[in-house]
Design an enzyme around this catalytic site. Structure first.
Site, PDB file in Angstrom:
ATOM      1  N   THR A 188      59.007  58.172  14.952  1.00  0.00           N
ATOM      2  CA  THR A 188      59.541  59.541  15.070  1.00  0.00           C
ATOM      3  C   THR A 188      60.675  59.827  14.095  1.00  0.00           C
ATOM      4  O   THR A 188      61.449  58.952  13.745  1.00  0.00           O
ATOM      5  CB  THR A 188      60.025  59.816  16.516  1.00  0.00           C
ATOM      6  OG1 THR A 188      58.918  59.713  17.376  1.00  0.00           O
ATOM      7  CG2 THR A 188      60.644  61.175  16.693  1.00  0.00           C
ATOM      8  N   ARG A 216      47.267  62.605  24.593  1.00  0.00           N
ATOM      9  CA  ARG A 216      48.608  62.328  25.160  1.00  0.00           C
ATOM     10  C   ARG A 216      49.676  63.071  24.351  1.00  0.00           C
ATOM     11  O   ARG A 216      49.682  63.057  23.131  1.00  0.00           O
ATOM     12  CB  ARG A 216      48.877  60.820  25.125  1.00  0.00           C
ATOM     13  CG  ARG A 216      50.266  60.400  25.624  1.00  0.00           C
ATOM     14  CD  ARG A 216      51.249  60.265  24.479  1.00  0.00           C
ATOM     15  NE  ARG A 216      52.532  59.665  24.911  1.00  0.00           N
ATOM     16  CZ  ARG A 216      53.602  59.590  24.130  1.00  0.00           C
ATOM     17  NH1 ARG A 216      53.559  60.049  22.901  1.00  0.00           N
ATOM     18  NH2 ARG A 216      54.714  59.052  24.570  1.00  0.00           N
ATOM     19  N   GLY A 218      53.866  63.464  23.896  1.00  0.00           N
ATOM     20  CA  GLY A 218      55.133  62.804  24.249  1.00  0.00           C
ATOM     21  C   GLY A 218      56.263  63.803  24.441  1.00  0.00           C
ATOM     22  O   GLY A 218      56.038  64.995  24.692  1.00  0.00           O
ATOM     23  N   ASP A 219      57.463  63.306  24.317  1.00  0.00           N
ATOM     24  CA  ASP A 219      58.658  64.138  24.536  1.00  0.00           C
ATOM     25  C   ASP A 219      59.021  64.999  23.323  1.00  0.00           C
ATOM     26  O   ASP A 219      59.704  66.017  23.463  1.00  0.00           O
ATOM     27  CB  ASP A 219      59.859  63.237  24.849  1.00  0.00           C
ATOM     28  CG  ASP A 219      60.139  62.273  23.687  1.00  0.00           C
ATOM     29  OD1 ASP A 219      59.176  61.617  23.226  1.00  0.00           O
ATOM     30  OD2 ASP A 219      61.287  62.207  23.236  1.00  0.00           O
ATOM     31  N   THR A 239      64.296  59.753  20.221  1.00  0.00           N
ATOM     32  CA  THR A 239      63.176  58.910  19.828  1.00  0.00           C
ATOM     33  C   THR A 239      63.073  57.775  20.827  1.00  0.00           C
ATOM     34  O   THR A 239      64.090  57.229  21.247  1.00  0.00           O
ATOM     35  CB  THR A 239      63.357  58.343  18.403  1.00  0.00           C
ATOM     36  OG1 THR A 239      62.349  57.350  18.174  1.00  0.00           O
ATOM     37  CG2 THR A 239      64.727  57.720  18.165  1.00  0.00           C
ATOM     38  N   GLY A 240      61.853  57.445  21.196  1.00  0.00           N
ATOM     39  CA  GLY A 240      61.700  56.346  22.154  1.00  0.00           C
ATOM     40  C   GLY A 240      60.507  56.589  23.039  1.00  0.00           C
ATOM     41  O   GLY A 240      59.618  57.377  22.704  1.00  0.00           O
ATOM     42  N   GLY A 242      58.463  58.205  25.158  1.00  0.00           N
ATOM     43  CA  GLY A 242      58.461  59.628  25.480  1.00  0.00           C
ATOM     44  C   GLY A 242      58.314  59.972  26.946  1.00  0.00           C
ATOM     45  O   GLY A 242      58.894  60.946  27.429  1.00  0.00           O
TER      46      GLY A 242
HETATM   47  N1  ASP Z   1      59.165  59.705  21.426  1.00  0.00           N
HETATM   48  C1  ASP Z   1      57.921  59.564  20.744  1.00  0.00           C
HETATM   49  C2  ASP Z   1      56.801  59.752  21.713  1.00  0.00           C
HETATM   50  O1  ASP Z   1      56.879  59.264  22.813  1.00  0.00           O
HETATM   51  C3  ASP Z   1      57.760  58.243  20.102  1.00  0.00           C
HETATM   52  C4  ASP Z   1      58.955  57.717  19.381  1.00  0.00           C
HETATM   53  O2  ASP Z   1      59.994  58.318  19.325  1.00  0.00           O
HETATM   54  O3  ASP Z   1      58.854  56.655  18.845  1.00  0.00           O
HETATM   55  O4  ASP Z   1      55.820  60.326  21.348  1.00  0.00           O
END
Ligand code: ASP
Length: 319
Positions: A188, A216, A218-219, A239-240, A242
């Protein structure tokens, strides 16, 4: 007797009011903070680390010069994110990771803190720069979020060039999918900026998590989860993992703690990231408050990140 008193009080009130509405000096400061994901392990090669830092520097200086010349934080973050989307080293746009069906489905969102207008796209697979389409949705439709084919139809109407999905093909990401078929990786990109008028904008763009199921989301495209911008409070890009960022409404929650508890930006951000760690969620955030105070916090090995402000502070780093 009463009239002169009322007039006097009115003048007093008005002069206090004028004082209060004068933009405070701090609002003239400007700053930009960007990230390139919190999924970087310590094992990546030096060449890759250099390429990541080079990409960050390019995005940072482009966004910063827009702010420096009096441009808007919205233009600054969009330009910075587009540079990261065009860079194969980051999981967004060109470098987007593969889902379990060996395809890319991208998500992005953008928000501007003066009006709290927002735009987002999710599950798009033919848009070269999803952040640009998120802005288009914000500025040219009555909606906040568009997905899949509907989003791509809007893009065509807006004169966006649609790319062939091959544009996103990458051997490195395909190998990443094969190697980590179960253990998903994080990537991200995102940016938050404060401009000279005091407006905060934030944006996030991603290919999502490697090996995610088709469909799917994500956030990153969800306002309040992966992105938030609110003038006089703060802006966040996350980021992380989600699913956790959605359930804990992470971006908005950080700004709510700053707004309602009066917490400094660093405390609000690091406490929340620790709380995520405690429940098993990996990730990080970049946060900028109304005075340009910054936090870049993560609970993983590394988060590619960079920051530059009008006071002359500048950081570009991963670990
Ligand atoms: N947050 C992103 C998601 O879940 C992925 C990421 O930030 O690495 O889609």
């Amino acid at each position: 007797m009463l009239r002169p008193f009322i007039i006097f009080s009115l003048i007093l009130f008005m002069s206090f009011d004028t004082l209060n509405s004068e933009p405070d000096k701090a609002a003239k400061d400007f700053a930009i903070v960007i990230h390139g994901g919190a999924g970087w392990s310590r094992n990546i090669s030096e060449a890759k680390q250099n390429a990541i830092q080079e990409g960050l520097k390019q995005a940072l200086s482009t966004g910063y010069s827009i702010l420096e010349s009096g441009g808007s934080s919205l233009d600054a973050i969009e330009a910075a994110i587009m540079i990261l989307e065009d860079n194969i080293n980051f999981n967004a746009g060109k470098g987007s990771v593969y889902n379990s069906a060996e395809k890319q489905e991208m998500d992005a969102s953008i928000m501007v803190g003066d009006s709290q207008q927002a735009g987002a796209v999710a599950s798009v697979s033919r848009i070269k720069n999803p952040i640009k389409l998120a802005r288009y949705v914000m500025e040219n439709t009555k909606h906040v979020m568009m997905v899949g084919e509907g989003a791509e139809k809007i893009a065509k109407e807006g004169g966006f060039e649609l790319v062939n999905p091959d544009y996103f093909a990458s051997i490195e990401n395909l190998e990443r999918l094969k190697v980590t078929q179960e253990k998903e990786k994080l990537g991200t990109v995102g940016a938050v900026a404060l401009d000279q008028s005091g407006t905060i904008s934030a944006g996030t763009s991603t290919g999502g998590m490697t090996n995610k199921k088709p469909g799917r989301i994500g956030d990153s495209p969800i306002i309040g989860a992966g992105t938030w911008a609110q003038n006089n409070v703060c802006g966040v890009s996350g980021t992380g993992h989600g699913e956790f960022f959605i359930r804990y409404n992470v971006a908005r929650e950080i700004c709510a703690r700053i707004e309602y508890l009066g917490q400094p930006v660093e405390k609000a951000s690091s406490e929340l990231i620790q709380e995520l760690k405690d429940i098993g969620a990996d990730g990080g955030v970049i946060v900028l408050d109304k005075n340009g105070n910054v936090a870049m916090v993560f609970n993983t090995d590394g988060m590619a990140r960079a920051y530059k402000n009008s006071k002359g502070d500048e950081i570009v780093t991963i670990y």
